[in-house]
Design a protein around this motif. Structure first.
Motif, PDB file in Angstrom:
ATOM      1  N   THR A  40     -13.289  -2.277  -9.645  1.00 22.63           N
ATOM      2  CA  THR A  40     -12.559  -3.541  -9.533  1.00 22.63           C
ATOM      3  C   THR A  40     -12.081  -3.650  -8.095  1.00 22.63           C
ATOM      4  OG1 THR A  40     -11.793  -3.277 -11.795  1.00 22.63           O
ATOM      5  CG2 THR A  40     -10.699  -4.958 -10.457  1.00 22.63           C
ATOM      6  N   PHE A  41     -12.600  -4.638  -7.415  1.00 23.68           N
ATOM      7  CA  PHE A  41     -12.397  -4.742  -5.969  1.00 23.68           C
ATOM      8  C   PHE A  41     -11.490  -5.928  -5.660  1.00 23.68           C
ATOM      9  CE2 PHE A  41     -13.579  -5.480  -1.573  1.00 23.68           C
ATOM     10  CZ  PHE A  41     -13.884  -4.216  -1.091  1.00 23.68           C
ATOM     11  N   VAL A  42     -10.344  -5.636  -5.070  1.00 21.82           N
ATOM     12  CA  VAL A  42      -9.378  -6.691  -4.763  1.00 21.82           C
ATOM     13  C   VAL A  42      -9.102  -6.689  -3.263  1.00 21.82           C
ATOM     14  CG1 VAL A  42      -6.993  -7.457  -5.090  1.00 21.82           C
ATOM     15  CG2 VAL A  42      -8.289  -6.569  -7.040  1.00 21.82           C
ATOM     16  N   GLN A  43      -9.146  -7.848  -2.686  1.00 25.69           N
ATOM     17  CA  GLN A  43      -8.878  -7.968  -1.245  1.00 25.69           C
ATOM     18  C   GLN A  43      -8.001  -9.182  -0.994  1.00 25.69           C
ATOM     19  OE1 GLN A  43     -12.401  -8.031   1.189  1.00 25.69           O
ATOM     20  NE2 GLN A  43     -11.304  -8.860   2.944  1.00 25.69           N
ATOM     21  N   ASN A  44      -6.907  -8.954  -0.268  1.00 23.50           N
ATOM     22  CA  ASN A  44      -5.946 -10.052  -0.109  1.00 23.50           C
ATOM     23  C   ASN A  44      -6.225 -10.931   1.097  1.00 23.50           C
ATOM     24  OD1 ASN A  44      -4.991  -7.735   1.629  1.00 23.50           O
ATOM     25  ND2 ASN A  44      -3.611  -9.359   2.271  1.00 23.50           N
ATOM     26  N   PHE A  45      -5.605 -12.070   1.098  1.00 28.35           N
ATOM     27  CA  PHE A  45      -5.477 -12.896   2.302  1.00 28.35           C
ATOM     28  C   PHE A  45      -3.995 -13.000   2.609  1.00 28.35           C
ATOM     29  CE2 PHE A  45      -9.529 -14.976   0.869  1.00 28.35           C
ATOM     30  CZ  PHE A  45     -10.278 -14.621   1.986  1.00 28.35           C
ATOM     31  N   HIS A  77       4.713  -6.142   4.955  1.00 33.29           N
ATOM     32  CA  HIS A  77       4.215  -5.040   4.130  1.00 33.29           C
ATOM     33  C   HIS A  77       4.341  -5.261   2.631  1.00 33.29           C
ATOM     34  CE1 HIS A  77       4.333  -3.332   8.059  1.00 33.29           C
ATOM     35  NE2 HIS A  77       5.649  -3.421   8.090  1.00 33.29           N
ATOM     36  N   ILE A  78       5.376  -5.967   2.214  1.00 34.44           N
ATOM     37  CA  ILE A  78       5.667  -6.063   0.790  1.00 34.44           C
ATOM     38  C   ILE A  78       4.570  -6.783   0.005  1.00 34.44           C
ATOM     39  CG2 ILE A  78       7.002  -8.217   0.927  1.00 34.44           C
ATOM     40  CD1 ILE A  78       7.915  -5.132  -1.210  1.00 34.44           C
ATOM     41  N   GLU A  79       3.853  -7.684   0.679  1.00 33.02           N
ATOM     42  CA  GLU A  79       2.854  -8.465  -0.046  1.00 33.02           C
ATOM     43  C   GLU A  79       1.761  -7.585  -0.649  1.00 33.02           C
ATOM     44  OE1 GLU A  79       1.344 -10.604   3.633  1.00 33.02           O
ATOM     45  OE2 GLU A  79      -0.506  -9.851   2.738  1.00 33.02           O
ATOM     46  N   CYS A  80       1.293  -6.609   0.128  1.00 32.41           N
ATOM     47  CA  CYS A  80       0.206  -5.774  -0.376  1.00 32.41           C
ATOM     48  C   CYS A  80       0.659  -4.937  -1.558  1.00 32.41           C
ATOM     49  CB  CYS A  80      -0.350  -4.882   0.724  1.00 32.41           C
ATOM     50  SG  CYS A  80      -1.386  -5.794   1.873  1.00 32.41           S
ATOM     51  N   SER A  81       1.890  -4.454  -1.499  1.00 36.11           N
ATOM     52  CA  SER A  81       2.409  -3.703  -2.635  1.00 36.11           C
ATOM     53  C   SER A  81       2.446  -4.603  -3.867  1.00 36.11           C
ATOM     54  CB  SER A  81       3.827  -3.207  -2.341  1.00 36.11           C
ATOM     55  OG  SER A  81       3.796  -2.244  -1.326  1.00 36.11           O
ATOM     56  N   ALA A  82       2.978  -5.776  -3.692  1.00 36.88           N
ATOM     57  CA  ALA A  82       3.116  -6.695  -4.822  1.00 36.88           C
ATOM     58  C   ALA A  82       1.758  -7.047  -5.426  1.00 36.88           C
ATOM     59  CB  ALA A  82       3.841  -7.965  -4.376  1.00 36.88           C
ATOM     60  N   MET A  83       0.823  -7.373  -4.570  1.00 38.32           N
ATOM     61  CA  MET A  83      -0.489  -7.812  -5.066  1.00 38.32           C
ATOM     62  C   MET A  83      -1.273  -6.661  -5.674  1.00 38.32           C
ATOM     63  SD  MET A  83      -1.574 -10.715  -2.288  1.00 38.32           S
ATOM     64  CE  MET A  83      -1.046  -9.912  -0.802  1.00 38.32           C
ATOM     65  N   ALA A  84      -1.206  -5.505  -5.029  1.00 39.97           N
ATOM     66  CA  ALA A  84      -1.954  -4.356  -5.548  1.00 39.97           C
ATOM     67  C   ALA A  84      -1.394  -3.934  -6.903  1.00 39.97           C
ATOM     68  CB  ALA A  84      -1.887  -3.199  -4.556  1.00 39.97           C
ATOM     69  N   ILE A  85      -0.079  -3.867  -7.003  1.00 40.22           N
ATOM     70  CA  ILE A  85       0.538  -3.441  -8.258  1.00 40.22           C
ATOM     71  C   ILE A  85       0.256  -4.450  -9.368  1.00 40.22           C
ATOM     72  CG2 ILE A  85       2.763  -3.070  -9.425  1.00 40.22           C
ATOM     73  CD1 ILE A  85       3.754  -1.828  -6.742  1.00 40.22           C
ATOM     74  N   LYS A  86       0.371  -5.726  -9.011  1.00 38.88           N
ATOM     75  CA  LYS A  86       0.149  -6.756 -10.032  1.00 38.88           C
ATOM     76  C   LYS A  86      -1.302  -6.755 -10.511  1.00 38.88           C
ATOM     77  CE  LYS A  86       0.926 -10.387 -12.576  1.00 38.88           C
ATOM     78  NZ  LYS A  86       0.676 -11.758 -12.145  1.00 38.88           N
ATOM     79  N   GLU A  87      -2.221  -6.662  -9.579  1.00 42.47           N
ATOM     80  CA  GLU A  87      -3.634  -6.813  -9.957  1.00 42.47           C
ATOM     81  C   GLU A  87      -4.285  -5.512 -10.413  1.00 42.47           C
ATOM     82  OE1 GLU A  87      -4.936  -9.615 -10.426  1.00 42.47           O
ATOM     83  OE2 GLU A  87      -3.314 -10.765  -9.509  1.00 42.47           O
ATOM     84  N   LEU A  88      -3.798  -4.392  -9.892  1.00 42.76           N
ATOM     85  CA  LEU A  88      -4.494  -3.136 -10.184  1.00 42.76           C
ATOM     86  C   LEU A  88      -3.610  -2.059 -10.817  1.00 42.76           C
ATOM     87  CD1 LEU A  88      -6.560  -2.937  -6.869  1.00 42.76           C
ATOM     88  CD2 LEU A  88      -7.474  -3.461  -9.130  1.00 42.76           C
ATOM     89  N   GLY A  89      -2.318  -2.333 -10.888  1.00 42.32           N
ATOM     90  CA  GLY A  89      -1.418  -1.344 -11.489  1.00 42.32           C
ATOM     91  C   GLY A  89      -0.672  -0.524 -10.454  1.00 42.32           C
ATOM     92  N   PRO A  90       0.328   0.255 -10.898  1.00 39.41           N
ATOM     93  CA  PRO A  90       1.187   0.989  -9.959  1.00 39.41           C
ATOM     94  C   PRO A  90       0.460   2.103  -9.206  1.00 39.41           C
ATOM     95  CG  PRO A  90       1.674   1.583 -12.233  1.00 39.41           C
ATOM     96  CD  PRO A  90       0.739   0.419 -12.290  1.00 39.41           C
TER      97      PRO A  90
END
Length: 452
Positions: A64-69, A207-220
């Motif tokens: 599962t590949f997630v990449q932010n903007f 920095h906080i955005e990546c934590s939020a998005m990664a945790i939401k989409e892929l888990g802690p």
RNA sequence: GGCGGCAUGGCCAAGUGGUAAGGCAGAGGUCUGCAACACCUUUAUCCCCAGUUCGAAUCUGGGUGCCGCCUCCA
């Protein structure tokens, strides 16, 4: 070698890859801040990790590949103001440009492209938790992360806090508890996009955005978190601090970082202004050639960009394409099964060893030789090339528009050749070369035009 | 100032303890009216010095040179 080995920035060594859950891999890749066009450096990052992803998929992992903007940031606001358009308009535009460029490079689409502005609620939740745990604190409408509350701070970048503090380049805000504390939430200034929060109007820190998005989409806890080597500090270091403080769990098992693209021995970067945009380079070379050029060196090494290098890549890639075109028999001849198998194994072993694409490409050329000498077995070349994301275009020659005039000239030359009037045929060739910068090649498939 | 990376043939680039992959360019050949393309063949002892070892490009120490991070950056 049985397992895939990945160089983990966290341990500074190659580790056997073993995802958290059996066969599934959660992969988070730090994307671009969309205020400008992407350059070759970005291409390197996204092509590199596209190869990693492809190889994991080839190895039967369910990725599962997630990449932010990143679509909220100082530079975006500044640029939007300069252009007198909204941030949203600006970021939409460059997101489209991103897709356009990456499609040309054969980069597979991520399963999800979260955008920071759509996760403000998640970020506020994370920050609230951190405040509750007394790891973060308010400061005049900003919220800062207190790095002294995270004993592991520095474990990714291997920085020693005392050294960092004495660094002259860190701007010291006297009121911060520790000069290195970083901002989770920024108080709004007039004329800036802002959101309501328990601490008043504001916007998220970087920095906080990546934590939020990664945790939401892929888990802690995710398997792989990747990005450019420049993100190790402070971006990824801070992500670890805030995420792990929040969830109490390891944020990412493997951290992967690609090396830079330098130009004239200097890092290619937007701030230095020495970058070449993908749009520019892709008008001169097919995307596949640039892709080949990028994976011709290992993803962790430094790559000193040069146009000569791309020309060389074009030449080399063309040979592979030529084989693909001229050898029609896909199957491996019975008496050479072992020879082919040996090459395939070498290729896979190279890839298993921290995605050694230069080595793998070397094998491709040995395979090329074997295919040409046996006039068969081209199926394997296509398959292995596919793992690297190559051969997605069948033609790598630049498109040359066939005008009526060119057509007439070619016919004239053909006729002259048939009549063995080589003087005329050579004149046509010279004419095309000097007037159109086009080379004529008589191939087995007929006449071909190439840019000189 | 602190931390880290790199140095392999004309150029690019793997290899990281067992005697130097591959590509481009060059040379020779096949093909071609001549070319080009393609194909076949061919070209190095690994920045310097000292050490460890039966054996080092590969390990250790010391140099020299280049790059990066410590500030936004892929």
């Amino acid at each position: 070698m049985e397992h895939i080995k990945i160089y983990n920035t966290l341990s500074k060594q190659k580790e056997i890859f073993s995802p958290i859950n059996e066969n599934s891999v959660s992969f988070y890749l730090c994307g671009v801040t969309v205020y400008d066009d992407c350059h070759i450096g970005h291409a390197r990052a996204y092509v590199s990790f596209d190869v990693v992803r492809r190889f994991l998929e080839y190895s039967n992992y369910d990725v599962t590949f997630v990449q932010n903007f990143t679509d909220v940031d100082d530079k975006i606001i500044k640029r939007a103001n300069e252009l007198k358009i909204s941030s949203d308009e600006l970021t939409q535009k460059y997101i489209q440009h991103y897709y356009r460029d990456m499609d040309k490079l054969g980069v597979k689409r991520a399963h999800k492209y979260p955008r920071a502005t759509k996760y403000i609620g998640e970020m506020i939740k994370l920050i609230s938790t951190l405040i509750q745990k007394e790891i973060a604190y308010e400061l005049h409408g900003d919220v800062c992360f207190s790095i002294d509350k995270f004993p592991d701070y520095g474990k990714l970048s291997k920085k020693v806090l005392e050294d960092l503090e004495s660094g002259t380049r860190v701007e010291v805000d006297q009121e911060k508890r520790n000069p290195l504390d970083f901002v989770l939430w920024k108080k709004a200034k007039p004329e800036e996009p802002s959101w309501d929060s328990p601490w008043g109007k504001g916007r998220p820190g970087w920095h906080i955005e990546c934590s939020a998005m990664a945790i939401k989409e892929l888990g802690p806890s995710i398997d792989i978190h990747a990005g450019g080597i420049d993100l190790i500090f402070p971006h990824h270091e801070n992500e670890i601090a805030q995420s792990e403080s929040c969830t109490g769990k390891p944020f990412s098992k493997y951290w992967m970082h690609n090396g830079f693209v330098n130009i004239k021995n200097q890092k290619m970067s937007k701030s230095l202004g020495n970058f070449i945009t993908l749009q520019e380079i892709l008008t001169q070379y097919p995307g596949e050639v640039l892709r080949f050029y990028l994976i011709k060196s290992h993803y962790r090494s430094m790559l000193n960009f040069s146009p000569d290098g791309i020309d060389e890549s074009k030449q080399a890639l063309q040979r592979l394409h030529q084989t693909l075109k001229t050898v029609t028999n896909l199957d491996i001849p019975k008496d050479k099964v072992e020879e082919f198998a040996r090459l395939e194994t070498r290729f896979i072993e190279a890839m298993k060893d921290d995605f050694n694409t230069p080595e793998a490409i070397g094998v491709l050329f040995d395979l090329n030789k074997l295919i040409n000498s046996s006039k068969a077995g081209v199926g394997l070349l296509r398959k292995l090339g596919g793992i690297l994301g190559l051969f997605y275009d069948d033609v790598i020659d630049d498109d040359i528009e066939m005008t009526e005039e060119l057509q007439l000239l070619l016919e004239k030359r053909n006729k002259a050749k048939q009549e063995k009037d080589f003087k005329t045929s050579d004149e046509v060739r010279d004419f095309l070369l000097t007037e159109y910068q086009l080379k004529i090649e008589d191939t087995r498939e007929g006449v071909r035009l190439r840019r000189a």
